[in-house]
Design a protein around this motif. Sequence first.
Motif, PDB file in Angstrom:
ATOM      1  N   MET A   1      29.896 -13.214  13.544  1.00 39.50           N
ATOM      2  CA  MET A   1      31.188 -12.652  12.464  1.00 39.50           C
ATOM      3  C   MET A   1      31.349 -12.915  11.367  1.00 39.50           C
ATOM      4  SD  MET A   1      34.160  -9.186  12.756  1.00 39.50           S
ATOM      5  CE  MET A   1      32.673  -8.306  13.303  1.00 39.50           C
ATOM      6  N   LEU A   3      33.253 -13.164   7.371  1.00 39.29           N
ATOM      7  CA  LEU A   3      34.601 -12.331   7.210  1.00 39.29           C
ATOM      8  C   LEU A   3      34.544 -12.688   6.184  1.00 39.29           C
ATOM      9  CD1 LEU A   3      37.777 -11.309   7.548  1.00 39.29           C
ATOM     10  CD2 LEU A   3      38.367 -13.643   7.219  1.00 39.29           C
ATOM     11  N   SER A  79      27.046  -9.387  11.209  1.00 41.35           N
ATOM     12  CA  SER A  79      27.858  -8.740  11.082  1.00 41.35           C
ATOM     13  C   SER A  79      28.834  -9.715  10.271  1.00 41.35           C
ATOM     14  CB  SER A  79      28.378  -8.091  12.304  1.00 41.35           C
ATOM     15  OG  SER A  79      28.572  -9.206  12.854  1.00 41.35           O
ATOM     16  N   LEU A  81      33.480  -8.297   8.564  1.00 43.04           N
ATOM     17  CA  LEU A  81      34.390  -7.327   8.366  1.00 43.04           C
ATOM     18  C   LEU A  81      34.676  -7.834   7.035  1.00 43.04           C
ATOM     19  CD1 LEU A  81      36.812  -5.436   9.664  1.00 43.04           C
ATOM     20  CD2 LEU A  81      37.688  -8.241  10.707  1.00 43.04           C
ATOM     21  N   TYR A  82      35.322  -6.817   5.733  1.00 39.65           N
ATOM     22  CA  TYR A  82      35.055  -6.892   4.695  1.00 39.65           C
ATOM     23  C   TYR A  82      36.938  -6.702   5.134  1.00 39.65           C
ATOM     24  CZ  TYR A  82      36.786  -6.060  -0.112  1.00 39.65           C
ATOM     25  OH  TYR A  82      37.165  -5.428  -1.285  1.00 39.65           O
TER      26      TYR A  82
END
Length: 98
Positions: A1, A3, A79, A81-82
């Motif tokens: 993932m 960031l 994938s 995450l913001y």
Amino acid sequence: MKLIVDSACDLSLSYLEEHNVIVVPLSVIVEDKEYMDMFEIKNDQIYALIKEGKHPRTSQVPLDKFDTEFRELAAEGESALYIALSSDLSGTYQAAVL
């Protein structure tokens, strides 16, 4: 993932690069010239401009910048995450949602 943060995150660019965090920069506008926050202008430069009596402004991250970053990650099957600047302070979050 992965960031993703915007340049309002208040972390140093060196730290973000070291930890492979994607940064989407806000724009800083000084006397009709536009700079990418963190990349083309640093906080100490902004503070110096303010001390000189100039009035830097910021502009939200452009929608196409988010579109490019998100599509590239999706194409890689990654994938993400913001973590966004508060929607009460900027339209940057809304641009990311769009």
